[in-house]
Write a protein that holds these residues in place. Structure first.
Motif, PDB file in Angstrom:
ATOM      1  N   SER A  10       0.798  -1.232   0.000  1.00  0.00           N
ATOM      2  CA  SER A  10       0.000   0.000   0.000  1.00  0.00           C
ATOM      3  C   SER A  10       0.831   1.282   0.000  1.00  0.00           C
ATOM      4  N   ALA A  11       2.103   1.192   0.493  1.00  0.00           N
ATOM      5  CA  ALA A  11       2.954   2.380   0.673  1.00  0.00           C
ATOM      6  C   ALA A  11       2.296   3.403   1.597  1.00  0.00           C
ATOM      7  N   ASN A  12       1.470   2.906   2.522  1.00  0.00           N
ATOM      8  CA  ASN A  12       0.756   3.777   3.454  1.00  0.00           C
ATOM      9  C   ASN A  12       1.605   3.948   4.712  1.00  0.00           C
ATOM     10  N   SER A  13       2.438   4.984   4.726  1.00  0.00           N
ATOM     11  CA  SER A  13       3.352   5.188   5.852  1.00  0.00           C
ATOM     12  C   SER A  13       2.639   5.439   7.172  1.00  0.00           C
ATOM     13  N   PRO A  14       1.621   6.313   7.224  1.00  0.00           N
ATOM     14  CA  PRO A  14       0.935   6.544   8.510  1.00  0.00           C
ATOM     15  C   PRO A  14       0.351   5.262   9.107  1.00  0.00           C
ATOM     16  N   GLN A  15      -0.214   4.410   8.261  1.00  0.00           N
ATOM     17  CA  GLN A  15      -0.771   3.159   8.755  1.00  0.00           C
ATOM     18  C   GLN A  15       0.331   2.257   9.312  1.00  0.00           C
ATOM     19  N   PHE A  16       1.450   2.168   8.598  1.00  0.00           N
ATOM     20  CA  PHE A  16       2.571   1.340   9.056  1.00  0.00           C
ATOM     21  C   PHE A  16       3.082   1.848  10.397  1.00  0.00           C
ATOM     22  N   VAL A  17       3.259   3.155  10.517  1.00  0.00           N
ATOM     23  CA  VAL A  17       3.742   3.735  11.765  1.00  0.00           C
ATOM     24  C   VAL A  17       2.783   3.440  12.911  1.00  0.00           C
ATOM     25  N   ALA A  18       1.492   3.610  12.677  1.00  0.00           N
ATOM     26  CA  ALA A  18       0.497   3.376  13.728  1.00  0.00           C
ATOM     27  C   ALA A  18       0.505   1.923  14.174  1.00  0.00           C
ATOM     28  N   GLU A  19       0.581   1.000  13.223  1.00  0.00           N
ATOM     29  CA  GLU A  19       0.555  -0.423  13.560  1.00  0.00           C
ATOM     30  C   GLU A  19       1.803  -0.837  14.340  1.00  0.00           C
ATOM     31  N   VAL A  20       2.939  -0.325  13.927  1.00  0.00           N
ATOM     32  CA  VAL A  20       4.185  -0.708  14.591  1.00  0.00           C
ATOM     33  C   VAL A  20       4.302  -0.032  15.953  1.00  0.00           C
ATOM     34  N   ASP A  21       3.958   1.247  16.010  1.00  0.00           N
ATOM     35  CA  ASP A  21       4.118   2.010  17.240  1.00  0.00           C
ATOM     36  C   ASP A  21       3.254   1.467  18.369  1.00  0.00           C
ATOM     37  N   GLU A  22       2.171   0.814  18.026  1.00  0.00           N
ATOM     38  CA  GLU A  22       1.275   0.284  19.056  1.00  0.00           C
ATOM     39  C   GLU A  22       1.922  -0.845  19.852  1.00  0.00           C
ATOM     40  N   TYR A  23       2.837  -1.586  19.225  1.00  0.00           N
ATOM     41  CA  TYR A  23       3.367  -2.785  19.874  1.00  0.00           C
ATOM     42  C   TYR A  23       4.895  -2.782  20.071  1.00  0.00           C
ATOM     43  N   TYR A  24       5.608  -1.855  19.443  1.00  0.00           N
ATOM     44  CA  TYR A  24       7.069  -1.915  19.467  1.00  0.00           C
ATOM     45  C   TYR A  24       7.680  -0.595  19.913  1.00  0.00           C
ATOM     46  N   SER A  25       8.661  -0.703  20.770  1.00  0.00           N
ATOM     47  CA  SER A  25       9.467   0.465  21.122  1.00  0.00           C
ATOM     48  C   SER A  25      10.666   0.534  20.179  1.00  0.00           C
ATOM     49  N   ALA A  26      11.328   1.679  20.166  1.00  0.00           N
ATOM     50  CA  ALA A  26      12.514   1.824  19.316  1.00  0.00           C
ATOM     51  C   ALA A  26      13.603   0.848  19.743  1.00  0.00           C
ATOM     52  N   SER A  27      13.724   0.598  21.042  1.00  0.00           N
ATOM     53  CA  SER A  27      14.759  -0.328  21.512  1.00  0.00           C
ATOM     54  C   SER A  27      14.460  -1.759  21.069  1.00  0.00           C
ATOM     55  N   THR A  28      13.188  -2.136  21.035  1.00  0.00           N
ATOM     56  CA  THR A  28      12.822  -3.467  20.554  1.00  0.00           C
ATOM     57  C   THR A  28      13.121  -3.604  19.071  1.00  0.00           C
ATOM     58  N   LEU A  29      12.805  -2.567  18.293  1.00  0.00           N
ATOM     59  CA  LEU A  29      13.098  -2.588  16.861  1.00  0.00           C
ATOM     60  C   LEU A  29      14.604  -2.684  16.616  1.00  0.00           C
ATOM     61  N   ALA A  30      15.381  -1.981  17.419  1.00  0.00           N
ATOM     62  CA  ALA A  30      16.840  -2.043  17.278  1.00  0.00           C
ATOM     63  C   ALA A  30      17.346  -3.452  17.555  1.00  0.00           C
ATOM     64  N   SER A  31      16.765  -4.097  18.554  1.00  0.00           N
ATOM     65  CA  SER A  31      17.151  -5.470  18.867  1.00  0.00           C
ATOM     66  C   SER A  31      16.785  -6.410  17.726  1.00  0.00           C
ATOM     67  N   LEU A  32      15.598  -6.250  17.162  1.00  0.00           N
ATOM     68  CA  LEU A  32      15.173  -7.078  16.026  1.00  0.00           C
ATOM     69  C   LEU A  32      16.066  -6.834  14.806  1.00  0.00           C
ATOM     70  N   LEU A  33      16.509  -5.618  14.644  1.00  0.00           N
ATOM     71  CA  LEU A  33      17.383  -5.287  13.514  1.00  0.00           C
ATOM     72  C   LEU A  33      18.710  -6.033  13.601  1.00  0.00           C
ATOM     73  N   ARG A  34      19.146  -6.310  14.803  1.00  0.00           N
ATOM     74  CA  ARG A  34      20.427  -7.019  14.985  1.00  0.00           C
ATOM     75  C   ARG A  34      20.276  -8.532  14.886  1.00  0.00           C
ATOM     76  N   ARG A  35      19.112  -9.071  15.243  1.00  0.00           N
ATOM     77  CA  ARG A  35      19.060 -10.505  15.518  1.00  0.00           C
ATOM     78  C   ARG A  35      18.018 -11.295  14.741  1.00  0.00           C
ATOM     79  N   SER A  36      17.189 -10.666  13.955  1.00  0.00           N
ATOM     80  CA  SER A  36      16.071 -11.378  13.347  1.00  0.00           C
ATOM     81  C   SER A  36      16.409 -11.880  11.947  1.00  0.00           C
ATOM     82  N   ASP A  37      15.396 -12.483  11.308  1.00  0.00           N
ATOM     83  CA  ASP A  37      15.578 -12.923   9.926  1.00  0.00           C
ATOM     84  C   ASP A  37      15.536 -11.719   8.994  1.00  0.00           C
ATOM     85  N   VAL A  38      15.758 -11.963   7.712  1.00  0.00           N
ATOM     86  CA  VAL A  38      15.911 -10.866   6.747  1.00  0.00           C
ATOM     87  C   VAL A  38      14.675  -9.974   6.702  1.00  0.00           C
ATOM     88  N   GLU A  39      13.507 -10.565   6.606  1.00  0.00           N
ATOM     89  CA  GLU A  39      12.296  -9.757   6.482  1.00  0.00           C
ATOM     90  C   GLU A  39      12.085  -8.884   7.711  1.00  0.00           C
TER      91      GLU A  39
END
Length: 226
Positions: A25-54
């Protein structure tokens, strides 16, 4: 015990679903709202280091929208991720956070300075950039823009000092390493230029013109030694 096992899977699924929906959809506001509801920046940083490619791609994208100063380090590390998609997403987010890494009024001042530098109006950009650096002395991108001003005005010592100021505040600023290399080249210090370019490529392997510069300088050094 079951909740401890299943909770990470639920969080992962939410981010993945939000990311796939964004790609469609390329809907940035929707993506931000969905992610922000469940993830903190520190959690995203941790996932960026340790998760699978996607998940790493999704985390890199989300940090550019939801991250803050503390996210810059994680994105800087991700610039050399084995996956090119992660690297590209991390690069976009990294540069976005570098620009936003200040108070809103300083951010607006920086955008004005960047516009002047992009138009090669270095003399006009110099004074407001110096004021910005004075007002926001930890703003690494302000130092980078100041270095561009000085370099455009052919004041290489001042440009080098400003590039080093930028790197003092953000060691992953690969464009500043490349700018520092240009200063060293103009001073005919080719070994130092090569060293700075290698730092640039080590941080961001996709900077192909830095690789080309390294080869040119190495050839020049060999010709000098011959």
């Amino acid at each position: 015990m079951d909740s401890l096992v299943t909770a990470p899977f639920v969080r992962t699924t939410r981010l993945t679903v939000a990311y796939r929906r964004y790609l469609t959809s390329a809907n940035s506001p929707q993506f931000v709202a969905e992610v922000d509801e469940y993830y903190s920046a520190s959690t995203l940083a941790s996932l960026l280091r340790r998760s699978d490619v996607e998940m790493r791609r999704a985390s890199a994208l989300a940090l550019g929208m939801l991250g803050d100063h503390r996210s810059i380090e994680s994105l800087g590390q991700a610039l050399s991720d084995p996956d090119r998609g992660v690297r590209l997403a991390a690069d976009d987010s990294f540069r976005a956070l570098l620009v936003r890494d200040a108070a809103p009024r300083h951010h607006q001042q920086l955008l004005q300075v960047m516009h002047l530098n992009d138009g090669a109006e270095y003399a006009a950009a110099l004074a407001p950039t110096m004021i910005l650096v004075d007002q926001s002395p930890r703003y690494s991108e302000a130092f980078h823009q100041l270095a561009i001003c000085w370099q455009g005005l052919d004041d290489i010592p001042q440009a080098e000092a400003a590039f080093r100021g930028c790197l003092w505040h953000c060691r992953y600023h690969y464009l500043a390493w490349q700018g520092l290399a240009r200063c060293r080249m103009l001073e005919h210090d080719y070994e130092a230029a090569i060293s700075a370019l290698r730092r640039c490529v080590g941080i961001c392997p996709d900077v192909e013109n830095a690789r080309i510069q390294i080869r040119v300088l190495e050839r020049r050094l060999r010709q000098t030694d011959a």
